[in-house]
Design an enzyme around this catalytic site. Sequence first.
Site, PDB file in Angstrom:
ATOM      1  N   SER A 157       1.122  -0.759  -0.076  1.00  0.00           N
ATOM      2  CA  SER A 157      -0.001  -0.160   0.160  1.00  0.00           C
ATOM      3  C   SER A 157       1.103   0.724  -0.099  1.00  0.00           C
ATOM      4  CB  SER A 157      -1.269  -0.300   1.144  1.00  0.00           C
ATOM      5  OG  SER A 157      -1.645   0.847   0.725  1.00  0.00           O
ATOM      6  N   ASP A 322      -9.458  -6.624  -4.732  1.00  0.00           N
ATOM      7  CA  ASP A 322      -8.672  -4.741  -3.923  1.00  0.00           C
ATOM      8  C   ASP A 322      -9.196  -3.903  -4.696  1.00  0.00           C
ATOM      9  OD1 ASP A 322      -7.398  -2.840  -3.077  1.00  0.00           O
ATOM     10  OD2 ASP A 322      -5.432  -3.388  -3.473  1.00  0.00           O
ATOM     11  N   HIS A 355      -8.012  -5.054  -0.156  1.00  0.00           N
ATOM     12  CA  HIS A 355      -6.599  -4.978  -0.027  1.00  0.00           C
ATOM     13  C   HIS A 355      -6.573  -5.126   1.137  1.00  0.00           C
ATOM     14  CE1 HIS A 355      -3.896  -1.362  -0.707  1.00  0.00           C
ATOM     15  NE2 HIS A 355      -4.609  -1.437   0.716  1.00  0.00           N
TER      16      HIS A 355
END
Length: 397
Positions: A157, A322, A355
């Site tokens: 991320s 995601d 995610h």
Amino acid sequence: MPDSLPPDSVGLVTPRTAHFDTPLELACGRRLEQYSLVYETYGELNADASNALLICHALTGHHHAAGYHAMSDRKPGWWDDYIGPGKPIDTSRFFVIALNNIGGCHGSTGPTSINPETGEQWGPDFPLVTVPDWVESQKRLAERLGITRFAAVVGGSLGGMQALQWAMDHPERVGHVAIIACTPKLSAQNIAFNEVARQAIRSDPEFHDGWYSRVDAVPKRGLKLARMVGHITYLSEHSMGTKFGRDLRQDRLNFGYDVDFQVESYLRHQGDTFSTAFDANTYLLMTKALDYFDPAATAGDDLAAAMAPISCPVLVVSFTTDWRFAPSRSRELVNAMIHAGKNVSYANIDSPHGHDAFLLPGERYQAVLGNFLTRAYDKACNAASPLHTAPQEASHA
């Protein structure tokens, strides 16, 4: 906490603090005259400092990535499933460094730190920082520890953005880079979610324009709402449906505005917990760093041109469900690297977890990352130069 430490755990760890007096020039035009970084290390640094691996944390992450601080801890560090002896980030091979970035609220210099010029907390006066600012501070920490080149830099991320920045800014200092659940820049929708979260915090009556510490207040309601919004984007529809569905908290509807559904209860619990554990000014700062990341902007909006400095093998990993940073965004990055003639591998992992999949165990994901890092270790240690000797302080986990 288990009764005994698992054999694949890094065990009990103690955070350290490195203080820097050399000013750090920031992208915003301001500078920090001095600052501190809190970090943890796992594994042993070898004699020529060739086996170092840097972990870059995500939005609300910090230095405690693996192991336990005490036997009474309820759970280990945030990436414990991946860091330890025999795990993908194998501490029987690598010397792993995880730190809390500048601007954080877990010990490194940030809004909750004391501003030496005023004698009170920095609060909203703390300067905005960017991913390149973080990478520069991380480079200085590496130098402090006697590390001139990382065998690998790994991040998910927002951490993946830092890993990418490392490859672009310091290609001579990194041997391999793993970029996980990431994007080359935020979409308008991503920025919109961040702005809703920021406005939830800033509109809380207890925010006091960021000076809540002066009146001994905490904008808990704003932080709670921000976390609830963010948490929804980290999960997939499938994972939320499987975990909660439309299950009621009780066996009947309340016909009111209190909690009816289990998913409502879950989000409120997540928000309540976060609101007492994270600093509001830090959350604002971190989301802005996400918004500002756009390496192509410095290369005429040509992402392939921005990738030109990269010289190491790169692994890009995405997850099928995601939707915060969808696989299409990872492929955009991969295609730019291919166009730039870079050595890039890509895996799109089938996962129901959205995610958050980059934080959770997954057999194929673990295999892909582990195999990539095995190659990183072999290349770094086979090609290592005996010119660098590690300082004593860096030789212990």
